[in-house]
Enzyme design. Structure first.
Site, mmCIF file in Angstrom:
data_model
loop_
_atom_site.group_PDB
_atom_site.id
_atom_site.type_symbol
_atom_site.label_atom_id
_atom_site.label_comp_id
_atom_site.label_asym_id
_atom_site.label_seq_id
_atom_site.Cartn_x
_atom_site.Cartn_y
_atom_site.Cartn_z
ATOM 1 N N GLU A 1 -9.568 4.028 9.176
ATOM 2 C CA GLU A 1 -10.389 5.190 8.760
ATOM 3 C C GLU A 1 -9.732 6.526 9.118
ATOM 4 O OE1 GLU A 1 -13.106 6.094 7.012
ATOM 5 O OE2 GLU A 1 -13.187 4.042 6.264
ATOM 6 N N HIS B 1 -6.555 7.279 8.907
ATOM 7 C CA HIS B 1 -5.658 7.627 7.791
ATOM 8 C C HIS B 1 -6.480 8.057 6.572
ATOM 9 C CE1 HIS B 1 -3.025 4.691 10.032
ATOM 10 N NE2 HIS B 1 -2.171 5.675 9.844
#
Ligand code: PAF
Length: 262
Positions: free
Chosen positions: A31, A33
């Site tokens: 999450e 990224h």
């Protein structure tokens, strides 16, 4: 989304693509990224994500060979997040035989001192990616705050025409900062690792009460061995950062004490 593997094809594809946002990554998307991809999607016409496990930033005793890799899953997640181009360059093209040019930012702080050569590899690969993609904006996570400080310095010192955006750390519900390296933790280590964000919160509370935040973090690590605890200045934003080992896994985290990343 296109997956491109050579510098020439990415350059051809980007001709006339408007405002370009680049998110440099080493893959194993989570999450954290995806938050970077979404931020780039909101602000740019074209979003490029690079996926390259950069050998130059790993020391011989570090985890290059076991670093998590799953390009198929990463490509699916990037496509779902609206990424336009996934750039997956080869090590041969990034560092051809006879490669001899490195970027050394001299002030590297405690994280740089703890990992000799690491930030030289990071600065070099980021400058290469900036030159290849020529983005207007590049996106990095707050979790790697020392990396952000280093890249801001490099951009300033080398007159790179680029805005850097630092996106707040994404955490699991219990407070552990998301990291590709969390995959190395056993269930027990995962529980022990929570001492790191909790200690940083103790540091934040101490700072509010005008006592020493670094001492407060050290005192609240609950048996975790710190590599360092340090105060950072990210363009006027005061950050309290720490690294600690949980078993054989080294984790880093930080909290903002003063200022706002947005
Ligand atoms: O933060 C990372 O994942 C890496 O250090 C980066 C910026 C992609 C350079 O390899």
């Amino acid at each position: 989304m296109k997956t491109l593997r050579t510098i020439a094809t990415v350059r051809q594809s980007l001709a006339g693509r408007g405002r370009v946002g680049l998110v440099p990554t080493m893959g194993a998307f989570h999450e954290g990224h995806l938050a970077l991809f979404r931020a780039a999607r909101e602000e740019c016409e074209t979003v490029v994500v690079s996926l390259f496990v950069n050998p130059a930033q790993f020391a011989a005793n570090e985890d290059l060979s076991r670093y998590p890799r799953d390009e198929t899953r990463d490509a699916e997640l990037a496509e779902e997040a609206g990424v336009d181009i996934l750039l997956v360059p080869s090590a041969e093209e990034m560092y051809p035989d006879g490669y001899a040019t490195w970027v050394d930012v001299e002030e590297i702080g405690a994280e740089g001192a703890a990992r000799p050569g690491h930030f030289r590899g990071v600065a070099t690969v980021c400058l290469k990616l900036f030159n290849i993609v020529q983005p207007q904006v590049a996106y990095f996570g707050q979790k790697d705050a020392q990396q952000a400080v280093l890249l801001l310095r490099m951009i300033r010192d080398l007159n790179v025409d680029l805005d850097l955006r630092i996106v707040p750390t994404v955490r699991d519900v219990d407070g552990l900062a998301l990291s590709s390296r969390n995959a190395y933790l056993s269930e027990r280590e995962r529980r022990q690792a929570l001492a790191l964000p909790r200690a940083l919160e103790a540091g934040r509370a101490a700072n509010v009460e005008d006592s020493d935040p670094v001492a407060a973090v050290r005192g609240a690590l609950n048996g975790l061995e710190p590599d360092y605890v340090e105060l950072l200045d990210l363009d006027g934003i005061k950050i309290l950062a720490a690294a600690a080992r949980v078993g054989s896994t080294r984790l880093i985290d930080n909290v903002v004490l003063e200022g706002d990343l947005k």
